[in-house]
Design a protein around this motif. Sequence first.
Motif, mmCIF file in Angstrom:
data_model
loop_
_atom_site.group_PDB
_atom_site.id
_atom_site.type_symbol
_atom_site.label_atom_id
_atom_site.label_comp_id
_atom_site.label_asym_id
_atom_site.label_seq_id
_atom_site.Cartn_x
_atom_site.Cartn_y
_atom_site.Cartn_z
ATOM 1 N N LYS A 2 0.931 -1.259 0.059
ATOM 2 C CA LYS A 2 -0.040 0.046 0.023
ATOM 3 C C LYS A 2 0.983 1.229 -0.058
ATOM 4 C CE LYS A 2 -3.953 -1.792 2.182
ATOM 5 N NZ LYS A 2 -5.063 -1.809 3.129
ATOM 6 N N GLU A 3 0.189 2.219 -0.410
ATOM 7 C CA GLU A 3 0.934 3.703 -0.303
ATOM 8 C C GLU A 3 1.595 3.983 1.276
ATOM 9 O OE1 GLU A 3 -0.217 8.238 -1.038
ATOM 10 O OE2 GLU A 3 -1.239 6.703 -2.271
ATOM 11 N N LYS A 4 2.471 4.554 1.142
ATOM 12 C CA LYS A 4 3.065 4.888 2.346
ATOM 13 C C LYS A 4 2.394 6.248 2.991
ATOM 14 C CE LYS A 4 7.060 7.260 0.972
ATOM 15 N NZ LYS A 4 7.805 7.405 -0.346
ATOM 16 N N ILE A 5 2.309 6.246 4.140
ATOM 17 C CA ILE A 5 1.791 7.624 4.753
ATOM 18 C C ILE A 5 2.866 8.041 6.091
ATOM 19 C CG2 ILE A 5 -0.585 7.201 4.446
ATOM 20 C CD1 ILE A 5 -0.818 6.546 7.377
ATOM 21 N N SER A 6 2.914 9.204 6.438
ATOM 22 C CA SER A 6 3.679 9.869 7.412
ATOM 23 C C SER A 6 3.275 9.264 8.791
ATOM 24 C CB SER A 6 3.995 10.990 7.162
ATOM 25 O OG SER A 6 2.529 11.728 7.635
ATOM 26 N N GLU A 9 0.531 11.287 9.944
ATOM 27 C CA GLU A 9 -0.831 11.083 9.032
ATOM 28 C C GLU A 9 -1.449 10.117 9.794
ATOM 29 O OE1 GLU A 9 -0.424 12.364 4.662
ATOM 30 O OE2 GLU A 9 0.875 10.713 5.210
#
Length: 146
Positions: A2-6, A9
């Motif tokens: 999946k797309e990474k998040i900070s 976030e």
Amino acid sequence: MKEKISLSELATQIVEGLEQTLEPTYWVVGEISEIQVNRTGHCFLELIEKLENEQTPTAKMRAVVWANTYRLLDPYFVSETGRGLAVGMKILVQVSVSFHSLYGFSLVITDINPTYTVGEEEQRRIKIIRQLEEDGVMDLNKEIPM
């Protein structure tokens, strides 16, 4: 993948999830395992839960009573119970669940029920007296001549 998040976030998503899922407050029973009042008047506690006759905690959470609330709760609790909050004491407190991106999860204590603690102390006293009577040592001091 999946797309990474900070991290911040993710923290925001956790806070939003808590707000949507949990009730605003809960009444919770816990035993104080640590307590510290800092110089600004905030009271930091660690609350634990143990099974009866066990020493190992089954649950542990950090809690805080902010200074403006602690200034009211502490004298009230002392006036009702005759003693201040202390390690080993079981308490019934109203809490809200809080998550902060730097400090993690904690319980924010907003109210306390001193009647619960008085009842716990009285039950413990009665249990000790019964045990002393069963062991036959309750009246040993009466047998000692003056």
